[in-house]
Design an enzyme around this catalytic site. Structure first.
Site, PDB file in Angstrom:
ATOM      1  N   TYR A 161       0.786  -1.204  -0.074  1.00 45.44           N
ATOM      2  CA  TYR A 161      -0.108   0.012   0.067  1.00 45.44           C
ATOM      3  C   TYR A 161       0.797   1.234  -0.041  1.00 45.44           C
ATOM      4  CZ  TYR A 161      -3.792   3.079   1.578  1.00 45.44           C
ATOM      5  OH  TYR A 161      -4.594   4.154   1.538  1.00 45.44           O
TER       6      TYR A 161
ATOM      7  N   LYS B 251       1.015   4.172  -2.920  1.00 46.69           N
ATOM      8  CA  LYS B 251       0.752   5.625  -2.749  1.00 46.69           C
ATOM      9  C   LYS B 251       1.786   6.605  -2.914  1.00 46.69           C
ATOM     10  CE  LYS B 251      -3.773   5.135  -1.703  1.00 46.69           C
ATOM     11  NZ  LYS B 251      -4.704   5.721  -2.655  1.00 46.69           N
TER      12      LYS B 251
HETATM   13  N1  LIG Z   1      -9.910   4.809   4.964  1.00 50.27           N
HETATM   14  C1  LIG Z   1      -8.525   5.096   5.374  1.00 50.27           C
HETATM   15  O1  LIG Z   1      -8.154   4.822   6.242  1.00 50.27           O
HETATM   16  C2  LIG Z   1      -7.594   5.860   4.408  1.00 50.27           C
HETATM   17  C3  LIG Z   1      -6.687   6.434   4.593  1.00 50.27           C
HETATM   18  C4  LIG Z   1      -5.818   6.908   3.665  1.00 50.27           C
HETATM   19  C5  LIG Z   1      -6.251   6.982   2.400  1.00 50.27           C
HETATM   20  N2  LIG Z   1      -7.461   6.397   1.917  1.00 50.27           N
HETATM   21  C6  LIG Z   1      -7.668   6.217   0.573  1.00 50.27           C
HETATM   22  O2  LIG Z   1      -8.885   6.810   0.216  1.00 50.27           O
HETATM   23  C7  LIG Z   1      -9.490   6.183  -0.964  1.00 50.27           C
HETATM   24  C8  LIG Z   1     -10.833   5.793  -0.509  1.00 50.27           C
HETATM   25  O3  LIG Z   1     -10.923   4.812   0.700  1.00 50.27           O
HETATM   26  P1  LIG Z   1     -11.860   4.302   1.513  1.00 50.27           P
HETATM   27  O4  LIG Z   1     -11.603   4.429   2.837  1.00 50.27           O
HETATM   28  O5  LIG Z   1     -13.251   5.136   1.095  1.00 50.27           O
HETATM   29  O6  LIG Z   1     -12.431   2.592   1.135  1.00 50.27           O
HETATM   30  P2  LIG Z   1     -13.298   1.823   0.560  1.00 50.27           P
HETATM   31  O7  LIG Z   1     -14.678   2.123   1.508  1.00 50.27           O
HETATM   32  O8  LIG Z   1     -12.948   0.493   0.622  1.00 50.27           O
HETATM   33  O9  LIG Z   1     -13.713   2.214  -0.755  1.00 50.27           O
HETATM   34  C9  LIG Z   1     -12.876   1.765  -1.876  1.00 50.27           C
HETATM   35  C10 LIG Z   1     -13.509   2.293  -3.129  1.00 50.27           C
HETATM   36  O10 LIG Z   1     -12.768   1.861  -4.319  1.00 50.27           O
HETATM   37  C11 LIG Z   1     -13.497   1.319  -5.269  1.00 50.27           C
HETATM   38  N3  LIG Z   1     -12.769   0.235  -6.065  1.00 50.27           N
HETATM   39  C12 LIG Z   1     -11.818  -0.360  -5.778  1.00 50.27           C
HETATM   40  N4  LIG Z   1     -11.394  -1.468  -6.809  1.00 50.27           N
HETATM   41  C13 LIG Z   1     -11.876  -0.853  -7.777  1.00 50.27           C
HETATM   42  C14 LIG Z   1     -11.909  -1.117  -8.963  1.00 50.27           C
HETATM   43  N5  LIG Z   1     -11.074  -2.103  -9.571  1.00 50.27           N
HETATM   44  N6  LIG Z   1     -12.667  -0.395  -9.919  1.00 50.27           N
HETATM   45  C15 LIG Z   1     -13.518   0.307  -9.503  1.00 50.27           C
HETATM   46  N7  LIG Z   1     -13.437   0.753  -8.344  1.00 50.27           N
HETATM   47  C16 LIG Z   1     -12.830   0.234  -7.489  1.00 50.27           C
HETATM   48  C17 LIG Z   1     -14.623   0.575  -4.423  1.00 50.27           C
HETATM   49  O11 LIG Z   1     -15.497   0.163  -5.074  1.00 50.27           O
HETATM   50  P3  LIG Z   1     -16.054  -1.363  -5.605  1.00 50.27           P
HETATM   51  O12 LIG Z   1     -15.843  -2.112  -4.500  1.00 50.27           O
HETATM   52  O13 LIG Z   1     -17.613  -0.977  -5.610  1.00 50.27           O
HETATM   53  O14 LIG Z   1     -15.687  -1.375  -6.932  1.00 50.27           O
HETATM   54  C18 LIG Z   1     -15.061   1.695  -3.269  1.00 50.27           C
HETATM   55  O15 LIG Z   1     -15.781   2.649  -3.841  1.00 50.27           O
HETATM   56  C19 LIG Z   1      -8.473   5.317  -1.263  1.00 50.27           C
HETATM   57  O16 LIG Z   1      -7.808   5.418  -2.157  1.00 50.27           O
HETATM   58  C20 LIG Z   1      -7.831   5.018  -0.039  1.00 50.27           C
HETATM   59  O17 LIG Z   1      -6.404   4.379  -0.302  1.00 50.27           O
HETATM   60  C21 LIG Z   1      -8.061   5.880   2.821  1.00 50.27           C
END
Ligand SMILES: NC(=O)c1ccc[n+]([C@@H]2O[C@H](COP(=O)([O-])OP(=O)(O)OC[C@H]3O[C@@H](n4cnc5c(N)ncnc54)[C@H](OP(=O)(O)O)[C@@H]3O)[C@@H](O)[C@H]2O)c1
Length: 267
Positions: A151, A155
């Protein structure tokens, strides 16, 4: 950028942060193209948006790692007469020691996918007098964290891509922003990650707080934004004096390793 009347393509719209961003964007007057694989979740969000902030919000179900799906999305965007904003928010994460990591999946989704989608949609953005690309990274895109090697690498790569792209487009009408949340309460974090963060005292934000921060960044045109304190400080310290962060994380390694192994045995 003033989002009123702008068309925004948001990837990862079915996820925790994506849904919160969608609500903020719609409240600011944007028309949304919501993209993810899960059609049911997208349709539910679309219905909520249309009820609260009436506009022609669209959904598009796609696995963005697939070339054909990206091409189909391009055709859809052309039918809509283009987009003004692309937010590359979709992502996945795995917590585990190096031997347990699927590097290809994480680099494919978190790095290659936004790079290829940007390449596909950039000509559409360049047709607009003013356009924006936002790449959603992470604090782990600046601080390599034990248990998150795949990861973190993905990033770090996304941050590098964003920086190069921003500089390449600096004399055009396309602005490029990098947005980096810290831990946030969404399904991307497994039970082991949540428990580890609790034990280590790592704070976790609500998706709403993160979405508000992103909206402010877009409205202010801020090139880079890191969410949360003291993570903002650690990012800077790690860049200048990485040895200090090496020592701080070495002190936490036994706990991190214990949860990483637990995560593997749960899988
Ligand atoms: N939550 C944290 O702790 C955190 C911290 C720092 C950064 N982030 C970043 O924030 C962003 C959003 O994360 P989140 O926390 O909201 O996670 P999440 O709830 O797991 O959502 C991830 C999203 O990515 C989509 N996705 C994954 N693989 C895909 C693919 N092959 N094609 C199309 N869509 C895809 C999923 O949709 P489907 O499964 O419906 O396709 C879902 O909408 C990510 O880039 C993550 O790295 C998160």
């Amino acid at each position: 950028m003033n989002l009123k009347g702008k068309t925004v393509l948001l990837t990862g719209a079915s996820g925790g942060i994506g849904q919160a961003i969608a609500l903020e964007l719609a409240a600011a007057g944007a028309r949304l193209v919501l993209v993810a694989r899960n059609t049911v979740r997208l349709a539910t969000l679309q219905a909520e948006l249309v009820a609260k902030y009436p506009a022609a919000h669209q959904i598009f179900s796609a696995d963005l790692t697939q070339t054909q799906d990206r091409q189909d999305l391009l055709a859809f965007v052309r039918e809509l007469q283009g987009i003004d904003v692309l937010i590359n928010n979709a992502g996945i994460s795995q917590f585990g020691l190096v031997a347990q990591q699927d590097f290809a999946a994480q680099l494919g989704t978190n790095l290659l996918m936004p790079m290829l989608l940007t390449q596909t949609l950039l000509p559409e953005l360049q047709r607009k007098p003013e356009a924006l690309i936002v790449n959603v990274g992470s604090a782990f895109g600046s601080i390599g964290y034990p248990g998150f090697s795949g990861y973190s690498a993905s990033k770090f790569g996304l941050r590098g891509f964003t920086e190069a792209l921003k500089r390449e487009l600096s004399d055009t009408g396309v602005q490029v922003l990098y947005f980096a949340p810290r831990a946030t309460d969404t399904a991307i974090n497994s039970d082991a990650v949540v428990a580890m963060n609790r034990e280590l005292g790592n704070r976790s934000d609500s998706p709403q707080l993160v979405a508000t921060a992103l909206l402010q960044q877009i409205q202010q045109g801020q090139a880079r934004r890191f969410v949360g304190w003291p993570e903002q400080l650690f990012v800077r310290v790690n860049a200048i004096f990485p040895g200090i962060v090496d020592k701080a994380l070495a002190a936490k390694l036994a706990v991190i390793r214990r949860y990483a192994q637990l995560s593997h045995s749960e899988a």
